[in-house]
Design an enzyme around this catalytic site. Structure first.
Site, short mmCIF file in Angstrom:
data_model
loop_
_atom_site.label_atom_id
_atom_site.label_comp_id
_atom_site.label_asym_id
_atom_site.label_seq_id
_atom_site.Cartn_x
_atom_site.Cartn_y
_atom_site.Cartn_z
N SER A 572 0.84 -1.19 0.00
CA SER A 572 0.00 0.00 0.00
C SER A 572 0.88 1.25 0.00
O SER A 572 1.69 1.43 -0.91
CB SER A 572 -0.95 -0.04 1.19
OG SER A 572 -1.95 0.94 1.08
N ASP A 660 -9.06 -5.72 -4.78
CA ASP A 660 -8.64 -4.59 -3.94
C ASP A 660 -9.51 -3.38 -4.24
O ASP A 660 -9.55 -2.89 -5.37
CB ASP A 660 -7.17 -4.28 -4.23
CG ASP A 660 -6.58 -3.29 -3.24
OD1 ASP A 660 -7.34 -2.63 -2.51
OD2 ASP A 660 -5.34 -3.19 -3.19
N HIS A 692 -7.07 -5.98 -0.59
CA HIS A 692 -5.94 -5.09 -0.37
C HIS A 692 -4.88 -5.70 0.55
O HIS A 692 -3.68 -5.52 0.33
CB HIS A 692 -6.44 -3.77 0.22
CG HIS A 692 -5.39 -2.72 0.33
ND1 HIS A 692 -4.70 -2.24 -0.76
CD2 HIS A 692 -4.90 -2.04 1.41
CE1 HIS A 692 -3.84 -1.31 -0.37
NE2 HIS A 692 -3.94 -1.18 0.94
#
Length: 718
Positions: A572, A660, A692
């Site tokens: 991320s 995601d 995610h």
């Protein structure tokens, strides 16, 4: 290669299989003048790699106590498999336990509510057959399962019932149809919003009350229509409920990992009369009722801006209907001082006399446990992991519960898997923590916590004087001549942090011969609100420099680290920084592994469930009616790793989740195509059914194996 894969797999399998405690419950068994027996029921999670599942089990202990001194702790038989339970809760008396679980009957999923007593099953409700609501929520944001004080009712949250096209009911309003959402034939394809990443299918929660004596379930009426309720609990004598309500108008934003969503605290009686208890312009979470049922504590933050933040702890007087700040936001703290509240409160956090609240929270490079006095707001460390002393066995501690004045906490270090410790809340004569179960597991490698001061040229002049941190793990050295490759591990968020606790990936990498540096750059939690705010408008520069500064610091101070073999990994925002680093320092890093990285914030704007963060991260205020401007899109692009793609020479491994909702997998594809077109080494792994966090057991195992093989290949490790 096959032999190498086997070794890597064995290490990851071993480290993943260490159990992790999830929750604890304390029940008084019997007592006399001086002695008392307490039963502790704990729930754990454990990876079972062969089946690719994360199991849950229950373990119990009996504690013999004498005048609030623990004398002995005895396990009560073997662990019990509770895999498949969605939610469970012990009644206030401890005599009964309720479970909500799911079963597949002839291809149709049914959810059941069961109440178990000392003589077996007492009550069973087929919630699906009752047809009052959709699926029960079992997530960390909305879910609850609470007994009424008299133990005849149960409170939980479920999805509002959606009725298919019914011609005879198509004219009914929501109120006329008792709160059911009736879809007309022509509306069957209408888009239904949900609450984003990790909350797929959760759109319209309702408060549900199961009456055990009648065998009925009713849906609470009176919740404001623009509010989604959750985290509910019984108030007073059980004639009313306290709940959190999140605004879902004009549309829903992603809620998971976001403590900045507009929400408020409400009271509603069983007749449907609703009252606002808190401010309606902030963000609230973790309402916790005192044992005397006169006080309520909860956490409060700001809306928008940083999606995770330092929170204030609020105290609400339920008799006077007034609130006050018990613990304020900490902008920054002096060395050794309390640095603020960042984590949710345990479900049970009060002392039995309703005078103290106990909690754990991020504290620099650790998690520590604290208490706060209700009358004075005075904060006292209960287990401060930043204090270096012979008694301090662990790098981090997380409080699981406080019940019957007994604290139960999960403790670990980067080289020690989690274990349980217990202690009474206040005992002037004996403040020693008692271990439950085995505590002998300790991997043979070293770790250290590091605080770093940026040099003057890297200061943020608006927030000058801020430090940041890192945790370094070093393999056991058998020769002074051996130099270890370094893996720089960067957390996502960006407003989260690495604690000096058990981390499967970091520990397994260290066991396999890598040193691992986990960096808490400015903007991480646990260092004060100024640190968090300092990152707004400075992503892609301040955080990148902090990571690089931390890497240079450990290379210069640790002769056993090989400066010519440095790799970087992160997910991320951590992937965002990893890709920035290999673009901004193209000759420094020899390998990179990025999970669901943000590559181009401008193209991410229309696909992320947290579009507000796309604006806040570049220093702009967000509002729901915000439309992108050329200037905003330009700034987002300029702060993104894609602008440095032409300079990247480092071999890149990308791992993307096809489902995601936070960072579209097409972000990673954008970098993949940019690198492929320039003949730069890149490999892409696509996990179609994962989101995610890439949290499926088989995904995590495959990712770890792929990362280690990638690093070994490009760091010339044999």
């Amino acid at each position: 290669m096959i032999m190498m894969e086997g070794v890597i797999g064995d290490v990851f399998r071993k480290f993943s299989s260490y159990p992790v405690p999830l929750s604890a419950c304390v029940i008084a068994e019997r007592s006399s003048t001086n002695t008392q027996n307490l039963n502790i029921m704990t729930e754990w999670s454990q990876c079972e790699m062969n089946r690719g599942v994360r199991l849950r089990y229950c373990q119990q202990w009996s504690l013999q106590c004498n005048q609030r001194t623990l004398e002995n702790a005895v396990p009560l038989g073997p662990c019990i498999n509770i895999h498949g339970e969605l939610l469970s809760s012990h009644s206030p008396s401890g005599a009964r336990r309720v479970v909500i679980w799911e079963a597949n009957n002839h291809g149709v999923g049914h959810q059941y509510l069961e109440v178990w007593g000392c003589n077996g099953l007492e009550k069973s409700l087929d919630l699906t057959a009752l047809n009052k609501h959709g699926k029960v929520y079992d997530d960390a944001q909305f879910a609850c399962l609470a007994w009424s004080p008299c133990e005849d009712k149960l409170l939980y949250v479920a999805e509002k019932k959606r009725v298919g096209p019914l011609a005879q009911a198509s004219f009914l309003s929501a109120n006329e149809s008792r709160g059911l959402v009736v879809l007309e034939e022509e509306d069957k394809n209408v888009y239904v919003e949900d609450w984003g990443e990790g909350l797929t299918g959760k759109s319209a929660p309702v408060l549900c009350v199961a009456d055990l004596s009648k065998g009925e379930v009713t849906i609470c009426t009176g919740v404001p229509p623009h509010i989604s309720p959750g985290q509910a609990l019984w108030a007073g004598d059980g004639n009313g409920l306290i709940f959190l309500g999140w605004w879902h108008e004009p549309f829903r934003l992603g809620l998971k990992f976001c403590s900045n969503r507009r929400s408020a605290l409400f009271y509603i009686d069983l007749k449907g009369n609703c009252e606002l208890l808190s401010s309606d312009s902030g963000s609230v979470l973790s309402p916790r009722l005192s044992p005397d049922r006169l006080w309520l504590v909860y956490l409060q933050g700001q809306v928008f801006g940083p999606h995770h933040q330092c929170l204030s702890m609020m105290l609400y007087d339920l008799q006077k209907r007034t609130g006050s700040v018990l613990v304020d936001v900490v902008r920054r703290a002096e060395k050794g001082q309390f640095v603020g509240v960042y984590d949710s409160l345990p479900l049970h956090c009060w002392s039995s006399d309703s005078e103290e609240i106990f909690f754990s929270s991020a504290s620099e490079n650790s998690k520590s446990v604290f208490s706060v006095e209700r009358r004075t707001g005075r904060i006292t460390p209960v287990y401060d992991c930043n204090t270096v002393s012979p008694e301090q066995e662990f790098g981090s501690a997380k409080l699981l519960t406080v019940m019957k004045d007994l604290m139960v906490m999960s403790c670990s270090s980067p080289n020690r898997p989690p274990s349980l410790m217990v202690r009474f809340v206040s005992n002037a004569e004996n403040k020693e923590w008692i271990h439950l179960g085995e505590t002998g597991i300790c991997e043979r490698f070293d770790w250290q916590s590091i605080i770093i001061t940026p040099p003057p040229e890297e200061e943020n002049h608006q927030f000058s004087g801020l430090n940041f941190g890192a945790v370094l793990l070093k393999p056991e050295s058998t020769s002074k001549r051996v130099k270890f490759p370094l893996v720089v591990f960067i957390h996502g968020g960006p407003h989260s942090h690495f604690a000096a606790e058990w981390n499967v990936n970091a520990a397994a990498l260290t066991k396999l011969g890598f040193a691992v540096l986990m960096v808490n750059y400015r903007g991480s939690t646990g260092f004060g609100q100024d640190s968090i705010d300092s990152l707004l408008g400075n992503i892609g520069s301040q955080d990148v420099r902090d990571v690089q500064r931390a890497v240079l610091h450990v290379l210069q101070s640790n002769a056993i680290l090989d400066a010519d073999r440095v790799a970087v990994m992160g997910g991320s925002h951590g992937g965002f920084l990893a890709c920035h680093l290999i673009g901004q320092y193209p000759e420094f890093y020899r390998a990179c592994a990025a999970r669901n990285p943000v590559i181009n914030a401008a193209t991410l704007l229309g696909t992320s469930d947290i579009i507000d963060w796309r604006y806040s991260s570049i220093g702009l205020q967000y509002s729901f009616d915000q439309l992108p401007t050329p200037q905003a899109l330009t700034t987002m692009l300029e702060k993104s790793p894609i602008t440095h793609a032409a300079q990247i020479r480092t071999p890149v491994l990308l791992m993307l989740g096809g489902k995601d909702k936070r960072v579209s997998p097409y972000q990673g594809l954008e970098l993949y195509k940019a690198l492929k077109s320039r003949n730069s080494p890149v490999r892409l792994l696509w996990y179609d059914g994962d989101g995610h966090s890439l949290s499926k057991v088989e995904t995590q195992s495959d990712c770890f194996l792929s990362v280690v093989l990638w690093f070994k290949q490009h760091l010339n490790m044999h």
